[in-house]
Every structure is written in C-alpha cells, then in structure tokens.
Design an enzyme around this catalytic site. Structure first.
Site, PDB file in Angstrom:
ATOM      1  N   HIS A 277       3.337   3.371  -8.878  1.00 16.15           N
ATOM      2  CA  HIS A 277       3.163   1.796  -9.251  1.00 16.15           C
ATOM      3  C   HIS A 277       4.408   1.242  -9.776  1.00 16.15           C
ATOM      4  O   HIS A 277       4.799   0.146  -9.429  1.00 16.15           O
ATOM      5  CB  HIS A 277       1.923   1.658 -10.129  1.00 16.15           C
ATOM      6  CG  HIS A 277       0.646   1.645  -9.454  1.00 16.15           C
ATOM      7  ND1 HIS A 277       0.188   1.312  -8.475  1.00 16.15           N
ATOM      8  CD2 HIS A 277      -0.662   2.229 -10.063  1.00 16.15           C
ATOM      9  CE1 HIS A 277      -1.119   1.975  -8.005  1.00 16.15           C
ATOM     10  NE2 HIS A 277      -1.370   2.459  -9.027  1.00 16.15           N
TER      11      HIS A 277
ATOM     12  N   ASP B 183       0.913  -1.344  -0.147  1.00 17.61           N
ATOM     13  CA  ASP B 183      -0.354   0.143  -0.171  1.00 17.61           C
ATOM     14  C   ASP B 183       1.006   1.096  -0.027  1.00 17.61           C
ATOM     15  O   ASP B 183       1.747   1.249   0.615  1.00 17.61           O
ATOM     16  CB  ASP B 183      -0.970   0.025   1.141  1.00 17.61           C
ATOM     17  CG  ASP B 183      -1.964   0.834   1.103  1.00 17.61           C
ATOM     18  OD1 ASP B 183      -2.369   1.554   0.006  1.00 17.61           O
ATOM     19  OD2 ASP B 183      -3.000   0.989   2.130  1.00 17.61           O
TER      20      ASP B 183
ATOM     21  N   LEU C  14      10.917 -20.672  -4.112  1.00 16.78           N
ATOM     22  CA  LEU C  14       9.960 -19.823  -3.502  1.00 16.78           C
ATOM     23  C   LEU C  14       8.567 -19.969  -4.146  1.00 16.78           C
ATOM     24  O   LEU C  14       8.541 -19.904  -5.626  1.00 16.78           O
ATOM     25  CB  LEU C  14      10.545 -18.233  -3.512  1.00 16.78           C
ATOM     26  CG  LEU C  14       9.314 -17.271  -3.374  1.00 16.78           C
ATOM     27  CD1 LEU C  14       9.326 -17.296  -1.647  1.00 16.78           C
ATOM     28  CD2 LEU C  14       9.800 -15.981  -3.788  1.00 16.78           C
TER      29      LEU C  14
HETATM   30  C1  FPP Z   1      -1.895   0.057  -3.386  1.00 15.93           C
HETATM   31  O1  FPP Z   1      -1.449   1.345  -3.512  1.00 15.93           O
HETATM   32  C2  FPP Z   1      -1.368  -0.587  -4.507  1.00 15.93           C
HETATM   33  C3  FPP Z   1      -2.138  -1.139  -5.554  1.00 15.93           C
HETATM   34  C4  FPP Z   1      -3.426  -1.135  -5.494  1.00 15.93           C
HETATM   35  C5  FPP Z   1      -1.329  -1.757  -6.875  1.00 15.93           C
HETATM   36  C6  FPP Z   1      -0.026  -2.726  -6.462  1.00 15.93           C
HETATM   37  C7  FPP Z   1       0.572  -2.936  -7.633  1.00 15.93           C
HETATM   38  C8  FPP Z   1       1.917  -2.892  -7.627  1.00 15.93           C
HETATM   39  C9  FPP Z   1       3.068  -2.848  -6.695  1.00 15.93           C
HETATM   40  C10 FPP Z   1       2.320  -3.129  -9.117  1.00 15.93           C
HETATM   41  C11 FPP Z   1       2.053  -4.088 -10.028  1.00 15.93           C
HETATM   42  C12 FPP Z   1       1.977  -5.617  -9.554  1.00 15.93           C
HETATM   43  C13 FPP Z   1       2.616  -6.476 -10.568  1.00 15.93           C
HETATM   44  C14 FPP Z   1       2.716  -7.952 -10.104  1.00 15.93           C
HETATM   45  C15 FPP Z   1       3.410  -6.055 -11.687  1.00 15.93           C
HETATM   46  P1  FPP Z   1      -2.401   2.651  -3.651  1.00 15.93           P
HETATM   47  O2  FPP Z   1      -2.248   2.875  -5.224  1.00 15.93           O
HETATM   48  O3  FPP Z   1      -3.931   2.117  -3.024  1.00 15.93           O
HETATM   49  O4  FPP Z   1      -1.581   3.699  -2.703  1.00 15.93           O
HETATM   50  P2  FPP Z   1      -2.810   4.796  -2.226  1.00 15.93           P
HETATM   51  O5  FPP Z   1      -3.257   4.286  -0.953  1.00 15.93           O
HETATM   52  O6  FPP Z   1      -1.291   5.660  -1.617  1.00 15.93           O
HETATM   53  O7  FPP Z   1      -3.337   5.662  -3.113  1.00 15.93           O
END
Ligand code: FPP
Length: 237
Positions: free
Chosen positions: A32, A15, A126
C-alpha cells in the site's frame, strides 16, 4: 504537456498492492505504501495535463472486512498522506473532495479528510476525488432516501424524480460523468465503484499491478481512450 482528446473525468481502481507485496516478499502494508508513490505521480501528471476530475478508489465499504491490522494501517496511511502531501496539492491548486461516508471513518482519518477538503475548497485546478468508505450501492440508497425524505416531509414538491434530481444527490454532484475508468492488475470488474457515473465510461484494464503503474502506462491508457469511438447509444453514420 499536451495530450489530445483527453477525458474530462478519469476514475481509477488502484488494484494489486497486495499481489505486488507478495511478489516482492514484502508485507501488504509496504504494498500500500508503494501504491501511495504511484498515486502521487498519477495525481501530479493529471494535474500537469489539465485533467478536470480524477477519482481514486482508496477504501470501499467492503474493505472493512479485511484483517483489522490492515484496516488500521490503511487508516494511518491516509492520515499520513494528507499530512505530508497537502502543501504540494494546495500549491498545485488541487481541490479535494471525499466520496463516501467520512463520519464512518476513525476520528483521526475523518479529521484529516475534513482538513484537506476545507484547505483546498477554493482551489480551481484538478478536482481530486478520493473514495473512502465508499460504495456505489450505499451512495444510491442515500440518494433515494434523501429524495424520499424531501418529498415526504413536504420540503420539496411531491413530483416525479428526474435524473438531475438524483444525480444532485451523488457524492460527485456538479461533476461530469466518468469518461475513462482504469483498473490495474488485469482484473475486469467495477467492484461497486461509481456505478451511476460510469454509465458511458470507456474502460481500460492494464495488466500491471498498481505499484508498477507508471506515468507511461497512464499515457498508454489515455491514448487508448483517445482512439475510442464514443456513441452514447446513438449512431455516428
Ligand atoms: C487494492 O489493492 C488497493 C486498496 C484496497 C487500497 C488502495 C490504497 C492505496 C493505494 C493507499 C491509500 C490511499 C490514500 C489516499 C493514501 P489490494 O490490496 O486489493 O491488492 P490485491 O488485490 O493484489 O490484494
């Protein structure tokens, strides 16, 4: 590299990408992208210290409600990730499983997932679970419906359902329960992630945003876990 009292199964809610982007005056997609760099390091380290299972929450059933441009870009990032990382993952014997409804993803993302799973299916290192189009309530309902269909169709004896029957319906079938759940960015919620598998998980909530979560932070979380006393509802003295 040796760590003591390691969890077998670590689950991470990655997050804070959006907040990190905002803090650095960047677009959410660059957040991201930076998040993918963190993910790469955490996978490498987990593999090096012989964690058995690592589950990462990449896209939930609720994330479809985000702006279309962000959803599309995330799907592209997933395809790009599997294309660019699969050689290294395979060389390191990482075995990939997708948790979630792959059929509900755009065709290019679904194909990238299936290729990654097929290519690594015989690996013994893993176990990397990537949760995509995943929601625990959806997972539970699928399990319940599947057991109901089996029993009603007569393909299985009509008898009481025990936990083992149900856990065999989960995407994590055959894997140990989550020992340690980490959610970055200071938020303290499960957000529909692995609700059944986290029944006895220890939880750690580092304040740092996911793009800033370093291997050092990860080691701190593992050390916190190592110091916890786990009783599973019983007594130790
Ligand atoms: C949460 O941060 C994150 C996500 C919803 C996406 C997580 C995805 C990745 C790390 C990259 C893609 C994954 C792969 C497997 C390639 P948020 O956007 O909710 O952050 P915020 O709460 O600060 O807005």
């Amino acid at each position: 590299m040796t760590e003591t009292n390691l969890p077998k199964h670590v689950a991470i809610i990655m997050d804070g990408n959006g907040r990190w982007a905002k803090k650095n005056a960047l677009s959410v997609m660059l957040g991201h992208r930076k998040g993918v760099e963190t993910l790469r390091e955490i996978i490498r380290y987990s593999s090096n210290i012989s964690i058995k299972v690592l589950s990462l929450y990449a896209f939930s059933t609720e994330n479809w409600s985000r702006p279309k441009a962000e959803v599309n870009a995330l799907m592209k990032l997933i395809v790009e990730y599997f294309t660019s990382e699969i050689d290294e993952l395979d060389q390191n014997h990482v075995k990939i499983r997708i948790l979630g409804d792959v059929d509900g993803l755009p065709p290019s993302a679904a194909e990238a997932c299936r290729n990654a799973v097929n290519r690594t299916e015989h690996n013994k290192g893993l176990q990397l679970n990537i949760a995509l189009n995943y929601g625990a309530r959806d997972e539970i309902l699928r399990g319940v419906n599947s057991l109901m269909m089996e029993r009603c169709s007569g393909s299985k004896p009509f008898k009481e359902i025990v936990w083992e029957d149900f856990s065999n319906q989960l995407y994590t079938k055959g894997q140990p329960d989550v020992d340690l759940l980490i959610r970055t960015s200071g938020e303290q919620r499960l957000s529909n992630f692995l609700l059944c598998q986290c029944a006895y998980a220890e939880m750690v909530f580092p304040e740092v945003l996911w793009p800033e979560f370093t291997v050092d932070e990860y080691r701190k979380a593992l050390q916190q876990y190592a110091g916890r006393e786990r009783r599973f509802g019983g007594r130790t003295s």
